[in-house]
Design a protein around this motif. Structure first.
Motif, PDB file in Angstrom:
ATOM      1  N   GLN A 172       4.800   7.168 -14.650  1.00 21.09           N
ATOM      2  CA  GLN A 172       3.579   8.018 -15.778  1.00 21.09           C
ATOM      3  C   GLN A 172       2.567   7.197 -15.764  1.00 21.09           C
ATOM      4  OE1 GLN A 172       5.910   9.451 -19.749  1.00 21.09           O
ATOM      5  NE2 GLN A 172       5.672  11.323 -18.921  1.00 21.09           N
ATOM      6  N   ALA A 173       2.136   7.204 -15.768  1.00 19.45           N
ATOM      7  CA  ALA A 173       0.684   6.265 -16.107  1.00 19.45           C
ATOM      8  C   ALA A 173       0.226   5.986 -17.743  1.00 19.45           C
ATOM      9  CB  ALA A 173      -1.241   6.714 -16.308  1.00 19.45           C
ATOM     10  N   PRO A 174       0.518   4.125 -17.530  1.00 22.39           N
ATOM     11  CA  PRO A 174      -0.301   3.632 -16.728  1.00 22.39           C
ATOM     12  C   PRO A 174       0.086   2.898 -15.431  1.00 22.39           C
ATOM     13  CG  PRO A 174       0.042   1.804 -18.701  1.00 22.39           C
ATOM     14  CD  PRO A 174       0.710   3.673 -18.840  1.00 22.39           C
ATOM     15  N   VAL A 175      -0.061   3.049 -14.594  1.00 20.90           N
ATOM     16  CA  VAL A 175       0.563   2.075 -13.222  1.00 20.90           C
ATOM     17  C   VAL A 175      -0.340   1.508 -12.349  1.00 20.90           C
ATOM     18  CG1 VAL A 175       1.849   4.480 -13.063  1.00 20.90           C
ATOM     19  CG2 VAL A 175      -0.655   4.216 -11.691  1.00 20.90           C
ATOM     20  N   THR A 176      -0.374   0.748 -11.250  1.00 26.04           N
ATOM     21  CA  THR A 176      -0.956  -0.438 -11.008  1.00 26.04           C
ATOM     22  C   THR A 176      -0.636   0.624  -9.420  1.00 26.04           C
ATOM     23  OG1 THR A 176      -1.073  -1.737 -11.746  1.00 26.04           O
ATOM     24  CG2 THR A 176      -1.314  -2.308  -9.801  1.00 26.04           C
ATOM     25  N   ILE A 177      -1.499   0.399  -8.610  1.00 20.39           N
ATOM     26  CA  ILE A 177      -1.499   1.005  -7.139  1.00 20.39           C
ATOM     27  C   ILE A 177      -2.448  -0.241  -6.291  1.00 20.39           C
ATOM     28  CG2 ILE A 177      -1.929   2.179  -5.139  1.00 20.39           C
ATOM     29  CD1 ILE A 177      -2.219   4.641  -7.172  1.00 20.39           C
ATOM     30  N   GLU A 178      -1.367  -1.055  -5.476  1.00 20.92           N
ATOM     31  CA  GLU A 178      -1.698  -2.027  -4.652  1.00 20.92           C
ATOM     32  C   GLU A 178      -1.794  -1.542  -3.070  1.00 20.92           C
ATOM     33  OE1 GLU A 178      -0.576  -5.627  -5.701  1.00 20.92           O
ATOM     34  OE2 GLU A 178       1.526  -4.980  -5.980  1.00 20.92           O
ATOM     35  N   LEU A 179      -2.293  -2.242  -2.148  1.00 16.20           N
ATOM     36  CA  LEU A 179      -2.029  -2.355  -0.734  1.00 16.20           C
ATOM     37  C   LEU A 179      -1.366  -3.992   0.037  1.00 16.20           C
ATOM     38  CD1 LEU A 179      -2.438  -0.260   1.777  1.00 16.20           C
ATOM     39  CD2 LEU A 179      -4.431  -1.482   2.060  1.00 16.20           C
ATOM     40  N   THR A 180       0.084  -4.152   0.670  1.00 11.49           N
ATOM     41  CA  THR A 180      -0.325  -5.303   0.392  1.00 11.49           C
ATOM     42  C   THR A 180      -0.074  -5.629   1.818  1.00 11.49           C
ATOM     43  OG1 THR A 180       2.238  -4.454   1.492  1.00 11.49           O
ATOM     44  CG2 THR A 180       2.082  -4.333  -1.031  1.00 11.49           C
ATOM     45  N   GLU A 181       0.338  -6.781   2.419  1.00  7.91           N
ATOM     46  CA  GLU A 181       0.346  -7.004   3.727  1.00  7.91           C
ATOM     47  C   GLU A 181       1.268  -7.256   4.502  1.00  7.91           C
ATOM     48  OE1 GLU A 181      -2.388  -8.989   5.506  1.00  7.91           O
ATOM     49  OE2 GLU A 181      -3.750  -8.343   3.342  1.00  7.91           O
ATOM     50  N   ALA A 182       2.495  -6.370   3.712  1.00  6.77           N
ATOM     51  CA  ALA A 182       3.808  -6.447   4.735  1.00  6.77           C
ATOM     52  C   ALA A 182       3.832  -4.840   4.880  1.00  6.77           C
ATOM     53  CB  ALA A 182       5.164  -5.948   3.441  1.00  6.77           C
ATOM     54  N   THR A 183       4.213  -4.822   6.845  1.00  7.08           N
ATOM     55  CA  THR A 183       3.642  -3.689   7.355  1.00  7.08           C
ATOM     56  C   THR A 183       4.804  -2.863   8.212  1.00  7.08           C
ATOM     57  OG1 THR A 183       3.543  -4.711   9.822  1.00  7.08           O
ATOM     58  CG2 THR A 183       1.048  -4.269   8.180  1.00  7.08           C
ATOM     59  N   VAL A 184       4.935  -1.662   8.282  1.00  7.25           N
ATOM     60  CA  VAL A 184       5.931  -1.048   8.892  1.00  7.25           C
ATOM     61  C   VAL A 184       5.582  -0.647  10.458  1.00  7.25           C
ATOM     62  CG1 VAL A 184       7.624  -0.421   7.226  1.00  7.25           C
ATOM     63  CG2 VAL A 184       5.699   0.976   7.712  1.00  7.25           C
ATOM     64  N   THR A 185       6.169   0.073  11.553  1.00 10.46           N
ATOM     65  CA  THR A 185       5.337   0.740  12.274  1.00 10.46           C
ATOM     66  C   THR A 185       6.329   1.529  12.927  1.00 10.46           C
ATOM     67  OG1 THR A 185       5.616  -1.597  13.273  1.00 10.46           O
ATOM     68  CG2 THR A 185       5.499   0.295  15.159  1.00 10.46           C
ATOM     69  N   PHE A 186       5.347   3.041  13.417  1.00 11.85           N
ATOM     70  CA  PHE A 186       5.774   4.050  13.220  1.00 11.85           C
ATOM     71  C   PHE A 186       5.677   4.552  15.289  1.00 11.85           C
ATOM     72  CE2 PHE A 186       4.510   4.086   9.273  1.00 11.85           C
ATOM     73  CZ  PHE A 186       6.153   5.272   8.950  1.00 11.85           C
ATOM     74  N   LEU A 187       7.025   4.387  16.093  1.00  9.34           N
ATOM     75  CA  LEU A 187       6.938   4.621  17.264  1.00  9.34           C
ATOM     76  C   LEU A 187       5.755   6.459  17.357  1.00  9.34           C
ATOM     77  CD1 LEU A 187      10.047   5.190  18.848  1.00  9.34           C
ATOM     78  CD2 LEU A 187       8.583   3.011  19.408  1.00  9.34           C
TER      79      LEU A 187
END
Length: 282
Positions: A267-282
């Motif tokens: 439930q809000a309030p929330v924080t959304i962020e884009l990180t430097e960690a990655t995942v890879t998809f074939l």
């Protein structure tokens, strides 16, 4: 290839049959397939030598499995076999429901796709997150009905909300801008609610989060949004705003539900962020 096949042990019989059919196809092609349940799957312990982890399910299954890992960035390449209700991530990545075609895609040599992990209050989401009438609809969905009629359960939940339509605004803060909105969508790909599009510029490799904010979310605004998505429009309506940011907070005094990948997660309030960690998809 050594493949770890991960799925929900409580899948409906028809969906479980599809997973078992996929396993047979992969084994007949000479792959070594191990079976794992998503609720307890620990990649480092259960499949440390796998060449690929095949997540059989929808967006929510992929989100839950990746979110359970101690270090998602250390995962081997992933693939999504779509057996969920909406399957936005599999659609974005071009994975087929046909087990033969899916098996071909694992060895096709097509370029892998790497995406930065987005976090919602510390937990990853993969396809989209939202607040407003979209999240309120998801909160009302009957899981039993969803198993019976699929995506039409969302339509039923939306119709049930007509008499109690949510209007309270939230405040979006990107660090450089603050604005009020009654609905917003954080988009990691071009697809929304199936084959439709809310943002042609959103894609998994994007270096920022793409955000669509609606200052008002009346029933007429929902109708405009549906038309916009289904027709693939290029221009937002009226005062709709598209934003790009690596981080945003959503502030609310009313505890609005927040959905991610088809499930209410907070439930809000929330924080959304884009990180430097990655995942890879074939």
């Amino acid at each position: 290839m050594k493949l770890a096949l991960v799925y929900n042990e409580r899948l409906a019989p028809k969906r479980m049959a599809k997973v078992q059919q996929l396993a047979r196809v992969l084994e007949l092609r000479g792959h070594c397939v191990t079976h794992h349940f998503g609720d307890s799957f620990d990649a480092a312990h259960d499949s440390g030598d796998a060449d690929c982890i095949v997540l059989a399910g929808g967006d929510g299954t992929a989100r839950l499995v990746i979110g359970k890992q101690a270090d998602p960035a250390a995962l081997p390449p992933l693939a999504i076999y779509p057996t969920g209700t909406i399957n936005l991530l599999a659609r974005e990545l071009g994975y087929s429901r046909n087990p033969e075609v899916f098996a071909d895609s694992l060895v096709s040599g097509r370029p892998a796709r790497t995406t930065r992990l987005a976090l919602l209050d510390g937990q990853p989401f993969l396809a989209c997150a939202s607040i407003g009438f979209d999240a309120h609809t998801v909160a009302r969905v009957s899981e039993a009905l969803k198993l019976r009629i699929g995506r039409f359960a969302y339509v039923a939940a939306l119709l049930a909300m007509v008499r109690d339509w949510p209007h309270e605004p939230v405040v979006i803060d990107t660090g450089t801008e603050r604005l009020d909105a009654e609905a917003l969508f954080v988009l990691r790909g071009r697809y929304y609610a199936g084959p439709w599009t809310l943002d042609r510029q959103a894609h998994l490799e994007h270096e920022r989060l793409r955000v669509l904010a609606l200052p008002q979310a009346r029933k007429r605004d929902l109708a405009l949004l549906i038309g916009y998505a289904m027709l693939g429009s290029h221009r937002p309506h009226g005062k709709w705003r598209f934003l790009e940011t690596e981080r945003l907070t959503i502030e609310s005094e009313h505890g609005h539900p927040v959905q991610a990948d088809g499930d209410v997660v907070n439930q809000a309030p929330v924080t959304i962020e884009l990180t430097e960690a990655t995942v890879t998809f074939l």
